[in-house]
Design a protein around this motif. Structure first.
Motif, PDB file in Angstrom:
ATOM      1  N   LEU A 153      10.226   2.729  -5.926  1.00 24.32           N
ATOM      2  CA  LEU A 153       9.756   3.047  -7.267  1.00 24.32           C
ATOM      3  C   LEU A 153      10.766   3.842  -8.085  1.00 24.32           C
ATOM      4  N   ASP A 154      11.503   4.726  -7.454  1.00 26.89           N
ATOM      5  CA  ASP A 154      12.473   5.520  -8.211  1.00 26.89           C
ATOM      6  C   ASP A 154      13.902   5.060  -7.951  1.00 26.89           C
ATOM      7  N   MET A 155      14.054   3.859  -7.393  1.00 29.51           N
ATOM      8  CA  MET A 155      15.384   3.330  -7.121  1.00 29.51           C
ATOM      9  C   MET A 155      15.931   2.623  -8.350  1.00 29.51           C
ATOM     10  N   ALA A 156      17.196   2.810  -8.631  1.00 34.04           N
ATOM     11  CA  ALA A 156      17.840   2.128  -9.754  1.00 34.04           C
ATOM     12  C   ALA A 156      18.271   0.730  -9.297  1.00 34.04           C
ATOM     13  N   PHE A 157      17.611  -0.284  -9.810  1.00 34.65           N
ATOM     14  CA  PHE A 157      17.974  -1.655  -9.457  1.00 34.65           C
ATOM     15  C   PHE A 157      19.274  -2.023 -10.172  1.00 34.65           C
ATOM     16  N   ALA A 158      20.163  -2.694  -9.481  1.00 29.97           N
ATOM     17  CA  ALA A 158      21.371  -3.201 -10.129  1.00 29.97           C
ATOM     18  C   ALA A 158      20.967  -4.246 -11.169  1.00 29.97           C
ATOM     19  N   PRO A 159      21.739  -4.388 -12.249  1.00 31.88           N
ATOM     20  CA  PRO A 159      21.384  -5.359 -13.287  1.00 31.88           C
ATOM     21  C   PRO A 159      21.222  -6.765 -12.716  1.00 31.88           C
ATOM     22  N   ARG A 160      20.204  -7.479 -13.192  1.00 30.06           N
ATOM     23  CA  ARG A 160      19.942  -8.874 -12.852  1.00 30.06           C
ATOM     24  C   ARG A 160      19.687  -9.082 -11.351  1.00 30.06           C
ATOM     25  N   THR A 161      19.070  -8.078 -10.738  1.00 31.34           N
ATOM     26  CA  THR A 161      18.687  -8.201  -9.340  1.00 31.34           C
ATOM     27  C   THR A 161      17.186  -8.008  -9.191  1.00 31.34           C
ATOM     28  N   LEU A 162      16.642  -8.511  -8.104  1.00 37.64           N
ATOM     29  CA  LEU A 162      15.232  -8.360  -7.774  1.00 37.64           C
ATOM     30  C   LEU A 162      15.113  -8.193  -6.275  1.00 37.64           C
ATOM     31  N   ILE A 163      13.918  -7.885  -5.806  1.00 34.10           N
ATOM     32  CA  ILE A 163      13.702  -7.695  -4.380  1.00 34.10           C
ATOM     33  C   ILE A 163      12.608  -8.645  -3.909  1.00 34.10           C
ATOM     34  N   ASN A 164      12.865  -9.297  -2.791  1.00 34.45           N
ATOM     35  CA  ASN A 164      11.940 -10.258  -2.215  1.00 34.45           C
ATOM     36  C   ASN A 164      11.385  -9.702  -0.904  1.00 34.45           C
ATOM     37  N   VAL A 165      10.055  -9.549  -0.852  1.00 31.28           N
ATOM     38  CA  VAL A 165       9.386  -8.972   0.312  1.00 31.28           C
ATOM     39  C   VAL A 165       8.477 -10.022   0.952  1.00 31.28           C
ATOM     40  N   ASN A 166       8.564 -10.155   2.273  1.00 32.38           N
ATOM     41  CA  ASN A 166       7.672 -11.049   3.013  1.00 32.38           C
ATOM     42  C   ASN A 166       6.997 -10.269   4.134  1.00 32.38           C
ATOM     43  N   PHE A 167       5.675 -10.486   4.271  1.00 31.38           N
ATOM     44  CA  PHE A 167       4.901  -9.840   5.323  1.00 31.38           C
ATOM     45  C   PHE A 167       4.658 -10.839   6.454  1.00 31.38           C
ATOM     46  N   PRO A 168       4.814 -10.422   7.702  1.00 31.25           N
ATOM     47  CA  PRO A 168       4.673 -11.348   8.825  1.00 31.25           C
ATOM     48  C   PRO A 168       3.223 -11.753   9.059  1.00 31.25           C
ATOM     49  N   PRO A 169       3.003 -12.852   9.788  1.00 27.33           N
ATOM     50  CA  PRO A 169       1.645 -13.382   9.999  1.00 27.33           C
ATOM     51  C   PRO A 169       0.909 -12.694  11.138  1.00 27.33           C
ATOM     52  N   VAL A 170       0.773 -11.374  11.027  1.00 29.42           N
ATOM     53  CA  VAL A 170       0.081 -10.591  12.057  1.00 29.42           C
ATOM     54  C   VAL A 170      -0.810  -9.561  11.380  1.00 29.42           C
ATOM     55  N   LEU A 171      -1.682  -8.939  12.152  1.00 33.04           N
ATOM     56  CA  LEU A 171      -2.480  -7.841  11.640  1.00 33.04           C
ATOM     57  C   LEU A 171      -1.569  -6.682  11.254  1.00 33.04           C
ATOM     58  N   GLY A 172      -2.041  -5.871  10.319  1.00 34.30           N
ATOM     59  CA  GLY A 172      -1.237  -4.734   9.889  1.00 34.30           C
ATOM     60  C   GLY A 172      -0.825  -3.840  11.036  1.00 34.30           C
ATOM     61  N   SER A 173      -1.715  -3.665  12.013  1.00 38.00           N
ATOM     62  CA  SER A 173      -1.420  -2.803  13.164  1.00 38.00           C
ATOM     63  C   SER A 173      -0.347  -3.381  14.067  1.00 38.00           C
ATOM     64  N   ASP A 174      -0.063  -4.680  13.930  1.00 39.69           N
ATOM     65  CA  ASP A 174       0.935  -5.328  14.780  1.00 39.69           C
ATOM     66  C   ASP A 174       2.288  -5.496  14.116  1.00 39.69           C
ATOM     67  N   VAL A 175       2.417  -5.038  12.867  1.00 39.26           N
ATOM     68  CA  VAL A 175       3.703  -5.107  12.174  1.00 39.26           C
ATOM     69  C   VAL A 175       4.698  -4.182  12.866  1.00 39.26           C
ATOM     70  N   GLN A 176       5.893  -4.702  13.099  1.00 33.03           N
ATOM     71  CA  GLN A 176       6.901  -3.959  13.856  1.00 33.03           C
ATOM     72  C   GLN A 176       7.895  -3.192  12.982  1.00 33.03           C
ATOM     73  N   GLY A 177       7.509  -2.926  11.744  1.00 36.22           N
ATOM     74  CA  GLY A 177       8.370  -2.134  10.880  1.00 36.22           C
ATOM     75  C   GLY A 177       8.927  -2.942   9.717  1.00 36.22           C
ATOM     76  N   VAL A 178       9.817  -2.317   8.970  1.00 31.94           N
ATOM     77  CA  VAL A 178      10.423  -2.907   7.788  1.00 31.94           C
ATOM     78  C   VAL A 178      11.917  -3.074   8.032  1.00 31.94           C
ATOM     79  N   ARG A 179      12.447  -4.258   7.701  1.00 31.60           N
ATOM     80  CA  ARG A 179      13.876  -4.503   7.866  1.00 31.60           C
ATOM     81  C   ARG A 179      14.476  -5.015   6.571  1.00 31.60           C
TER      82      ARG A 179
END
Length: 254
Positions: A153-179
């Protein structure tokens, strides 16, 4: 913080309601402008050959009779009283990994936000094989969405860039972290085209993406999802292959 929500699955998509829940943990100034109908695979298309309608459903809820790109454009130029501080696109019902980002209306909506100079993030929920095309389980996105977004939220995005996030097909409790990983590569040569005959006797073709082999590198979004991690990938609009510039220039220097 003023947040604009959009998607490519349509104004009534379950993933958009999930995104509303996520955004509500970050702000109380939330606006929605999404396609009236599903626009999956629309990519970064802009409607030019017909008029586009903007419909208001509630004080801060709008739909557009066009593409995700149309929705972002009308959202920031017509529906909202001022520019948003952040654009969130999703949560898509399905993966947006590897080369899929070039087809994705979800990613393209975030791309349009990036072109407008607004920090933009695309979010997608990878389904299990059993759930693909049906009632996708968004529990990983629901549990982890705000956790993934807060550090950005407080990160300065470089011009003309975006971020793509994908969540794995598991329960929230089984997520192994963020990479944080790079975009992977799909082997689309192995994609399928299903041929059939409609009730009137005419042939039709249906493009299938199931069973496409991919070649994940060591640190790609494909590998992260395969290991039940959330993938976070920075993308940029500049498609120039800089490494080829010198060789290409040499072709014209003779």
């Amino acid at each position: 913080m003023r947040i604009l929500l959009t998607n490519d699955d349509g104004i009534n998509a379950p993933g958009l309601y999930v995104l509303e829940k996520i955004a509500a943990q970050l702000s109380d100034d939330i606006w929605i402008c999404a396609p009236s109908e599903e626009q999956s695979g629309a990519g970064h298309s802009l409607t030019l050959n017909r008029p586009v309608r903007l419909h208001q459903h509630a004080e801060r809820r709008f739909s557009v009779s066009g593409t995700p790109t149309d929705s972002v454009t009308l959202g920031i130029k017509k529906a909202m009283p001022g520019l948003p501080d952040l654009i969130l696109s999703g949560v898509n019902r399905g993966a947006n990994l590897g080369d899929d980002v070039t087809y994705s209306g979800t990613v393209s909506a975030a791309m349009e936000g990036a072109l407008a100079g607004i920090p933009s993030i695309a979010l997608s929920q990878v389904p299990t094989r059993e759930d693909a095309g049906r009632n996708v389980d968004f529990s990983a996105a629901e549990e982890w969405g705000a956790k993934v977004l807060r550090p950005l939220l407080d990160m300065a995005f470089a011009p003309r860039t975006l971020i793509n996030v994908n969540f794995p097909p598991v329960l929230g409790s089984d997520v192994q972290g963020v990479r944080v990983v790079r975009q992977g590569f799909h082997d689309y040569a192995r994609g399928s085209v299903v041929e059939g005959i409609d009730p009137r006797g005419f042939p039709y073709f249906w493009f299938g993406l199931h069973g496409i082999e991919h070649t994940p590198g060591r640190d790609t979004d494909l590998e992260a999802i395969a290991q039940n991690c959330i993938s976070v990938t920075p993308l940029h609009v500049d498609l120039t292959h800089t490494a080829s510039m010198a060789a290409l220039s040499a072709r014209y220097a003779q």
